[in-house]
Design a protein around this motif. Structure first.
Motif, PDB file in Angstrom:
ATOM      1  N   GLY A  61       0.752  -1.302   0.095  1.00 35.47           N
ATOM      2  CA  GLY A  61       0.303  -0.124   0.341  1.00 35.47           C
ATOM      3  C   GLY A  61       0.844   1.912  -0.314  1.00 35.47           C
ATOM      4  N   ALA A  62       2.083   1.305   0.697  1.00 32.25           N
ATOM      5  CA  ALA A  62       2.814   2.136   0.945  1.00 32.25           C
ATOM      6  C   ALA A  62       3.572   2.604  -0.627  1.00 32.25           C
ATOM      7  CB  ALA A  62       3.946   2.058   2.088  1.00 32.25           C
ATOM      8  N   LEU A  63       3.831   1.805  -1.280  1.00 32.84           N
ATOM      9  CA  LEU A  63       4.505   1.780  -2.465  1.00 32.84           C
ATOM     10  C   LEU A  63       3.651   2.344  -3.515  1.00 32.84           C
ATOM     11  CD1 LEU A  63       7.118  -0.600  -2.568  1.00 32.84           C
ATOM     12  CD2 LEU A  63       7.137   1.119  -2.494  1.00 32.84           C
ATOM     13  N   TRP A  64       2.167   1.913  -3.825  1.00 29.12           N
ATOM     14  CA  TRP A  64       1.057   2.347  -4.448  1.00 29.12           C
ATOM     15  C   TRP A  64       1.155   3.962  -4.480  1.00 29.12           C
ATOM     16  CZ3 TRP A  64       0.755   0.319  -8.666  1.00 29.12           C
ATOM     17  CH2 TRP A  64       0.717  -0.513  -8.964  1.00 29.12           C
ATOM     18  N   LEU A  65       0.612   4.290  -3.023  1.00 29.49           N
ATOM     19  CA  LEU A  65       0.952   5.610  -2.937  1.00 29.49           C
ATOM     20  C   LEU A  65       2.319   6.681  -3.251  1.00 29.49           C
ATOM     21  CD1 LEU A  65      -0.120   8.440  -1.982  1.00 29.49           C
ATOM     22  CD2 LEU A  65       0.309   7.230   0.157  1.00 29.49           C
ATOM     23  N   ALA A  66       3.216   5.484  -2.959  1.00 27.93           N
ATOM     24  CA  ALA A  66       4.652   6.781  -3.365  1.00 27.93           C
ATOM     25  C   ALA A  66       4.283   6.580  -5.231  1.00 27.93           C
ATOM     26  CB  ALA A  66       5.987   5.514  -2.997  1.00 27.93           C
ATOM     27  N   THR A  67       4.018   5.569  -5.887  1.00 30.09           N
ATOM     28  CA  THR A  67       4.430   5.337  -7.366  1.00 30.09           C
ATOM     29  C   THR A  67       3.164   6.675  -7.740  1.00 30.09           C
ATOM     30  OG1 THR A  67       4.614   3.182  -6.722  1.00 30.09           O
ATOM     31  CG2 THR A  67       3.565   3.849  -9.211  1.00 30.09           C
ATOM     32  N   VAL A  97      -5.306   3.396 -16.732  1.00 28.36           N
ATOM     33  CA  VAL A  97      -7.187   3.100 -16.595  1.00 28.36           C
ATOM     34  C   VAL A  97      -6.061   1.232 -16.636  1.00 28.36           C
ATOM     35  CG1 VAL A  97      -8.885   1.474 -17.940  1.00 28.36           C
ATOM     36  CG2 VAL A  97      -7.873   4.255 -17.865  1.00 28.36           C
ATOM     37  N   GLY A  98      -5.086   0.370 -17.096  1.00 26.33           N
ATOM     38  CA  GLY A  98      -5.030  -0.835 -16.634  1.00 26.33           C
ATOM     39  C   GLY A  98      -4.307  -0.882 -15.312  1.00 26.33           C
ATOM     40  N   GLY A  99      -3.567  -0.002 -14.674  1.00 28.75           N
ATOM     41  CA  GLY A  99      -2.800   0.174 -13.143  1.00 28.75           C
ATOM     42  C   GLY A  99      -3.631   0.253 -12.547  1.00 28.75           C
ATOM     43  N   LEU A 100      -4.374   0.917 -12.707  1.00 29.46           N
ATOM     44  CA  LEU A 100      -6.198   1.125 -11.134  1.00 29.46           C
ATOM     45  C   LEU A 100      -6.469  -0.035 -11.501  1.00 29.46           C
ATOM     46  CD1 LEU A 100      -7.217   3.584  -9.356  1.00 29.46           C
ATOM     47  CD2 LEU A 100      -8.528   3.670 -11.548  1.00 29.46           C
ATOM     48  N   ALA A 101      -6.908  -0.944 -12.531  1.00 33.20           N
ATOM     49  CA  ALA A 101      -8.335  -1.884 -12.516  1.00 33.20           C
ATOM     50  C   ALA A 101      -6.722  -3.174 -11.843  1.00 33.20           C
ATOM     51  CB  ALA A 101      -8.205  -1.909 -13.641  1.00 33.20           C
ATOM     52  N   GLY A 102      -5.801  -3.062 -12.159  1.00 29.99           N
ATOM     53  CA  GLY A 102      -4.248  -4.480 -11.515  1.00 29.99           C
ATOM     54  C   GLY A 102      -4.542  -4.372 -10.333  1.00 29.99           C
ATOM     55  N   THR A 103      -4.753  -3.227  -9.827  1.00 28.95           N
ATOM     56  CA  THR A 103      -4.436  -2.738  -8.335  1.00 28.95           C
ATOM     57  C   THR A 103      -5.484  -2.772  -7.725  1.00 28.95           C
ATOM     58  OG1 THR A 103      -2.490  -0.333  -9.258  1.00 28.95           O
ATOM     59  CG2 THR A 103      -3.900  -0.318  -7.043  1.00 28.95           C
ATOM     60  N   TYR A 104      -6.258  -2.626  -7.990  1.00 25.88           N
ATOM     61  CA  TYR A 104      -7.353  -2.780  -7.346  1.00 25.88           C
ATOM     62  C   TYR A 104      -7.056  -4.822  -7.156  1.00 25.88           C
ATOM     63  CZ  TYR A 104     -11.958  -3.493  -5.708  1.00 25.88           C
ATOM     64  OH  TYR A 104     -14.086  -3.935  -5.167  1.00 25.88           O
ATOM     65  N   MET A 105      -7.649  -5.115  -8.314  1.00 29.01           N
ATOM     66  CA  MET A 105      -7.937  -6.760  -8.349  1.00 29.01           C
ATOM     67  C   MET A 105      -6.197  -7.355  -7.492  1.00 29.01           C
ATOM     68  SD  MET A 105      -9.034  -7.623 -11.902  1.00 29.01           S
ATOM     69  CE  MET A 105      -7.824  -7.309 -12.731  1.00 29.01           C
ATOM     70  N   GLY A 106      -4.927  -7.186  -7.344  1.00 27.83           N
ATOM     71  CA  GLY A 106      -4.349  -6.982  -6.809  1.00 27.83           C
ATOM     72  C   GLY A 106      -4.247  -6.840  -5.178  1.00 27.83           C
ATOM     73  N   ALA A 107      -4.669  -5.880  -4.353  1.00 36.02           N
ATOM     74  CA  ALA A 107      -5.611  -5.597  -3.032  1.00 36.02           C
ATOM     75  C   ALA A 107      -5.956  -6.780  -2.787  1.00 36.02           C
ATOM     76  CB  ALA A 107      -5.794  -4.114  -2.924  1.00 36.02           C
TER      77      ALA A 107
END
Length: 169
Positions: A86-92, A126-136
């Protein structure tokens, strides 16, 4: 690939090999039941210094910083994958916005603008956002050890790609 990229590919391949080995050997600093733990002062300074280095490399070559920071935090500081994700997604997100602003404002060495390719950036976003949601959502279902092995295997696959690029030049 151009001949001049061989040193860069060798360097990245070597760094990734070190990370893959360290990920498998690193011990976690916090037990899953311990909740949020603040890292020691030395770890904070090491993390900031490493983030600065990753930011320079990422800004120079267009690499995603989270892709380098996550394995490094797991490998060298023993942080849990569940804790750093989570911290790295915010930093990214923050560094991505800063990167877009910098590349939009700055010009290249020949004076031409280096503005981002906006349609491509939107597709990636858009792809990264969807992937992030599914990965989390998925991450909560997997034990730490499985995530650690998966991360090491992913890094090993990247090593193979870099080695093949060097060998096939």
């Amino acid at each position: 690939m151009a001949r001049g990229r061989a040193p860069f590919s060798n360097f990245v391949g070597s760094v990734l090999a070190l990370l893959a080995v360290r990920i498998m050997l690193a011990e976690r600093t916090a037990a899953p039941e311990a909740g949020v733990q603040h890292p020691p002062q030395r770890d904070v300074l090491v993390t900031i210094a490493f983030a600065l280095f990753v930011g320079v490399v990422g800004g120079t070559y267009g690499l995603g910083g989270g892709a380098l920071m996550a394995p490094a935090l797991v490998a060298f500081l023993g942080r849990r994958i569940h804790a750093v994700a989570g911290a790295l997604w915010l930093a990214t997100l923050v560094t991505s916005v800063a990167g877009v602003l910098m590349y939009s404002v700055l010009s290249g060495p020949d004076g031409t603008a280096s503005s981002p390719d906006w349609p491509l950036a939107i597709f990636f976003g858009v792809g990264g956002l969807a992937g992030t949601y599914m990965g989390a959502i998925a991450q909560k279902s997997f034990p730490e050890d499985l995530l650690r092995v998966s991360l090491a295997l992913l890094v090993a696959a990247l090593i193979i790609v870099y080695l093949l690029q060097v060998l096939l030049m």
